[in-house]
Design a protein around this motif. Sequence first.
Motif, mmCIF file in Angstrom:
data_model
loop_
_atom_site.group_PDB
_atom_site.id
_atom_site.type_symbol
_atom_site.label_atom_id
_atom_site.label_comp_id
_atom_site.label_asym_id
_atom_site.label_seq_id
_atom_site.Cartn_x
_atom_site.Cartn_y
_atom_site.Cartn_z
ATOM 1 N N LEU A 112 0.830 -1.212 0.000
ATOM 2 C CA LEU A 112 0.000 0.000 0.000
ATOM 3 C C LEU A 112 0.865 1.263 0.000
ATOM 4 O O LEU A 112 0.544 2.245 -0.675
ATOM 5 N N TYR A 115 2.270 1.746 -3.409
ATOM 6 C CA TYR A 115 1.252 2.193 -4.368
ATOM 7 C C TYR A 115 0.862 3.655 -4.144
ATOM 8 O O TYR A 115 0.856 4.454 -5.088
ATOM 9 N N PHE A 116 0.551 4.017 -2.890
ATOM 10 C CA PHE A 116 0.032 5.358 -2.614
ATOM 11 C C PHE A 116 1.126 6.416 -2.504
ATOM 12 O O PHE A 116 0.924 7.567 -2.893
ATOM 13 N N ALA A 117 2.280 6.049 -1.942
ATOM 14 C CA ALA A 117 3.363 7.022 -1.786
ATOM 15 C C ALA A 117 4.370 6.948 -2.930
ATOM 16 O O ALA A 117 5.274 7.783 -3.024
ATOM 17 N N LYS A 118 4.220 5.933 -3.779
ATOM 18 C CA LYS A 118 5.100 5.741 -4.939
ATOM 19 C C LYS A 118 6.570 5.649 -4.510
ATOM 20 O O LYS A 118 7.449 6.307 -5.061
ATOM 21 N N ALA A 245 -2.865 12.096 4.153
ATOM 22 C CA ALA A 245 -3.173 12.067 2.721
ATOM 23 C C ALA A 245 -2.283 13.033 1.945
ATOM 24 O O ALA A 245 -1.815 12.718 0.841
ATOM 25 N N PHE A 248 1.311 11.417 1.674
ATOM 26 C CA PHE A 248 1.381 10.350 0.675
ATOM 27 C C PHE A 248 1.232 10.925 -0.735
ATOM 28 O O PHE A 248 1.920 10.477 -1.665
ATOM 29 N N SER A 249 0.346 11.891 -0.885
ATOM 30 C CA SER A 249 0.124 12.479 -2.206
ATOM 31 C C SER A 249 1.347 13.252 -2.688
ATOM 32 O O SER A 249 1.721 13.165 -3.863
ATOM 33 N N ASN A 252 3.885 10.776 -3.765
ATOM 34 C CA ASN A 252 3.468 10.131 -5.011
ATOM 35 C C ASN A 252 3.646 11.046 -6.209
ATOM 36 O O ASN A 252 4.163 10.640 -7.253
#
Length: 430
Positions: A112, A115-118, A245, A248-249, A252
């Motif tokens: 996860l 995926y979310f934090a790349k 959020a 993480f964004s 990413n």
Amino acid sequence: MDPLKAIRFRILKSDFIRNVALLTSGTIFAQALSFGVSPILSRIYVAEDFAAFTIYTQIVGIFSILSTLSYSEAIVVPKEENKARKLSNLAFSLSVLVPLLLFLFLPIVEKLIIYFAKIENTKHLYIFLIPISVFLNANRNIINSLFTRTKNFKGNSKNRVFESILGSLANIGLGYNGLASLGLILGNIVAQFSFNGLSLLSLKRNIRILDFFQTKIDKLTLSEYKSFPLLNSPILLTDLFLITAMSFSLSNLFGTYTLGLFAFTLKIIQTPLTLVSTSIGQVFFKRIADEVNQNGEYGLFFRKVFSQLLILSIVSIFALKIMGPNLFAIIFGESWREAGVYAGLISPFLFANFIYKCFYYIPIVANKQKTYFILNTFYSFSLVLGLFVGHYFFQDITKTFHLISFLAVGISCLILTWFYRLSKTKVVHK
């Protein structure tokens, strides 16, 4: 005795005021020390280290709430010692169970994050330590409630000071030994462990420790206090959502270096702002409660406080925009000059959030918590969505931060307008 002098005398003699002062003194010292060692840490660690530490602590924060389901907060409520003991045992049992289950699901957590934090290489996140931090953090919440229940505020304040000192020393020492992000993570674990250990020794004077830390789950207690996991946990998770959020964004969309600069900027600016807004909010709450009891409304007082906070915020924003880069470079090192640029860019967002958080208690007085929860959720989701919109249209972090600040100021104005209308509405307590 003069009535005003009598009131002042009662305030000075008040257990409540004295207990708040004890807790606040420990918190202020801890925050001051954290800020004081920042120029040292900024010369030991790089932006990517702070990015990894931020992601780590955000994950720990979420699972810490889930690990006790807010039953730890309920410990203060019951009059009967037996019920408090059952709640403590329930929270402790969950704090053991959830980290154990988390160990089994760490591969999923890692996927996860990727995926979310790349983040392709998660070795520097030291995910295997997350369950340990969750266990320590969950038990810290239980211990804080036990401190409050036993009114041992002095012990709580003292242990917060020791926690801050030992954590800061660990961060510096481990960083000098080249442990990078692991130094920040282990320093945090040292701080948590020291607080929990010292606190248990302090609480031994008030309670039998073993009676309150047993792996027992009472089904009746689970049901009787179900409002805490059903109502309190979602609110706490929503409060965590915005920064988690956004973190993480940013990772990413713009990379860990940008996240590291953003995280460091929040550490320097938002931490003291949160402390100030909490203090102002508590004083404001007491004053508006008095105003409501006397007049039923407090619109004039709201306008007065708001105008003062607005002037303070405007001056601070302009100062950060003009002097932020140079100040960060001088205090924290040349490599953090860009963080000073970020400070100027996101300062409208931080101070807009600061102002409306100062008036947090208005919906409580007006019994409008549900509406506030909806507005606060809308605020959080809008800012996170703004990151994606900014990245999609601009592909530039500077313009994206301008958009975030614009959204924060705009939505905060709407919330503050609602606050003002509530302040002019007469409140009648039956």
